[in-house]
Scaffold this motif. Sequence first.
Motif, PDB file in Angstrom:
ATOM      1  N   THR A   5       9.330   9.530  -8.188  1.00  0.00           N
ATOM      2  CA  THR A   5       8.588   8.284  -8.408  1.00  0.00           C
ATOM      3  C   THR A   5       7.198   8.309  -7.771  1.00  0.00           C
ATOM      4  O   THR A   5       6.431   7.366  -7.947  1.00  0.00           O
ATOM      5  CB  THR A   5       9.369   7.095  -7.817  1.00  0.00           C
ATOM      6  OG1 THR A   5       9.607   7.356  -6.423  1.00  0.00           O
ATOM      7  CG2 THR A   5      10.691   6.896  -8.544  1.00  0.00           C
ATOM      8  N   PHE A   6       6.852   9.384  -7.063  1.00  0.00           N
ATOM      9  CA  PHE A   6       5.537   9.474  -6.414  1.00  0.00           C
ATOM     10  C   PHE A   6       4.445   9.479  -7.466  1.00  0.00           C
ATOM     11  O   PHE A   6       4.469  10.247  -8.417  1.00  0.00           O
ATOM     12  CB  PHE A   6       5.446  10.741  -5.554  1.00  0.00           C
ATOM     13  CG  PHE A   6       4.106  10.928  -4.904  1.00  0.00           C
ATOM     14  CD1 PHE A   6       3.753  10.173  -3.799  1.00  0.00           C
ATOM     15  CD2 PHE A   6       3.191  11.842  -5.397  1.00  0.00           C
ATOM     16  CE1 PHE A   6       2.513  10.335  -3.188  1.00  0.00           C
ATOM     17  CE2 PHE A   6       1.960  12.015  -4.795  1.00  0.00           C
ATOM     18  CZ  PHE A   6       1.619  11.258  -3.686  1.00  0.00           C
ATOM     19  N   ASP A   7       3.460   8.593  -7.289  1.00  0.00           N
ATOM     20  CA  ASP A   7       2.340   8.486  -8.219  1.00  0.00           C
ATOM     21  C   ASP A   7       1.052   8.900  -7.501  1.00  0.00           C
ATOM     22  O   ASP A   7       0.513   8.127  -6.705  1.00  0.00           O
ATOM     23  CB  ASP A   7       2.219   7.053  -8.730  1.00  0.00           C
ATOM     24  CG  ASP A   7       1.110   6.883  -9.758  1.00  0.00           C
ATOM     25  OD1 ASP A   7       0.317   7.831  -9.967  1.00  0.00           O
ATOM     26  OD2 ASP A   7       1.030   5.790 -10.348  1.00  0.00           O
ATOM     27  N   ASN A   9      -1.866   8.921  -8.400  1.00  0.00           N
ATOM     28  CA  ASN A   9      -3.003   8.058  -8.711  1.00  0.00           C
ATOM     29  C   ASN A   9      -3.037   6.816  -7.814  1.00  0.00           C
ATOM     30  O   ASN A   9      -4.081   6.199  -7.653  1.00  0.00           O
ATOM     31  CB  ASN A   9      -2.975   7.628 -10.179  1.00  0.00           C
ATOM     32  CG  ASN A   9      -3.137   8.816 -11.098  1.00  0.00           C
ATOM     33  OD1 ASN A   9      -4.005   9.663 -10.882  1.00  0.00           O
ATOM     34  ND2 ASN A   9      -2.285   8.908 -12.096  1.00  0.00           N
ATOM     35  N   LYS A  10      -1.874   6.441  -7.256  1.00  0.00           N
ATOM     36  CA  LYS A  10      -1.787   5.255  -6.402  1.00  0.00           C
ATOM     37  C   LYS A  10      -1.473   5.593  -4.952  1.00  0.00           C
ATOM     38  O   LYS A  10      -1.829   4.830  -4.063  1.00  0.00           O
ATOM     39  CB  LYS A  10      -0.707   4.300  -6.922  1.00  0.00           C
ATOM     40  CG  LYS A  10      -1.022   3.657  -8.250  1.00  0.00           C
ATOM     41  CD  LYS A  10      -0.089   2.518  -8.593  1.00  0.00           C
ATOM     42  CE  LYS A  10       1.363   2.911  -8.536  1.00  0.00           C
ATOM     43  NZ  LYS A  10       2.280   1.873  -9.021  1.00  0.00           N
ATOM     44  N   ASN A  11      -0.789   6.699  -4.730  1.00  0.00           N
ATOM     45  CA  ASN A  11      -0.272   7.003  -3.399  1.00  0.00           C
ATOM     46  C   ASN A  11      -0.823   8.307  -2.846  1.00  0.00           C
ATOM     47  O   ASN A  11      -1.393   9.110  -3.572  1.00  0.00           O
ATOM     48  CB  ASN A  11       1.256   7.059  -3.439  1.00  0.00           C
ATOM     49  CG  ASN A  11       1.858   5.750  -3.889  1.00  0.00           C
ATOM     50  OD1 ASN A  11       2.374   5.653  -4.983  1.00  0.00           O
ATOM     51  ND2 ASN A  11       1.757   4.734  -3.054  1.00  0.00           N
ATOM     52  N   GLY A  88       5.206   3.793  -1.125  1.00  0.00           N
ATOM     53  CA  GLY A  88       5.063   4.845  -2.123  1.00  0.00           C
ATOM     54  C   GLY A  88       4.414   6.109  -1.594  1.00  0.00           C
ATOM     55  O   GLY A  88       4.483   7.157  -2.228  1.00  0.00           O
TER      56      GLY A  88
END
Length: 113
Positions: A5-7, A9-11, A88
């Motif tokens: 679930t690691f993104d 672009n956000k984290n 995240g």
Amino acid sequence: FAPPTFDPNKNKKRSLFIGCNYQNMTHADLKSSHDDIRSFKDFMMCAQGFSDTPDCMTVLLDDDDHEHPTYANILKAFQALARASQKGDVIFVQFSGHGCRVRNNDGGPEKNT
């Protein structure tokens, strides 16, 4: 090390590396704690995509090139890591040095440190 679930672009992937060779302590010095930290730091960067930018990685070593891993500096590094991190993010912490057991006087089991 990062969950599916690691993104990116956000984290961010953040890390704290602490290595103590205890060179100025009689009969306590270690030979390879700094090597352990450098090797695992390289692995985390090359194989796991961690950045070595100051906002994502902190390295504390008792040498002439880094902040030393004193109680105050370790506490400061954990506080900075906690402040910078968000839900995240992936957090990795490595300590290489001596450890010990501390009696838990509240009646519970002993704690490893």
